[in-house]
Design a protein around this motif. Structure first.
Motif: not given
Length: 108
Positions: A36-43, A98-108
């Protein structure tokens, strides 16, 4: 932990950027199976001398749709979005600058 959204490689110390243009929606990140991923930020950055627009989708649902971004600027979106296994984050833009940067965590 940052997702690398460019070539599908995920690494705890890697940040990633993806470039794409409308109307083609490009996969920025796919949640690995049994994770499961939790996306915390998109730049989103626009490196051009003119304005552009972009869209970001999670599992084919628009979360940012037709958003304008001024020339030579960045837009920051903080969120806490849970994304189940195998779901896709995709993006499109009106210019290849236009560029995308996605930050978050993955939970296995």
């Amino acid at each position: 932990f940052f997702f690398q959204a460019e070539d599908g490689i995920r690494d705890t110390s890697v940040t990633g950027v993806q470039t794409c243009a409308l109307p083609i929606c490009t996969t920025l990140y796919t949640v690995p199976s049994a994770t499961t991923a939790i996306i915390t930020n998109i730049v989103v950055t626009n490196t051009a001398a003119s304005a552009a627009t972009f869209t970001v989708k999670i599992n084919s649902i628009d979360i940012l749709s037709g958003v304008s971004i001024a020339a030579n600027t960045s837009a920051f979106f903080d969120l806490k979005q849970v994304v189940p296994a195998t779901q896709v984050v995709a993006g499109s833009a009106s210019a290849t600058t236009v560029n995308f940067h996605i930050s978050g965590v993955e939970i296995a």
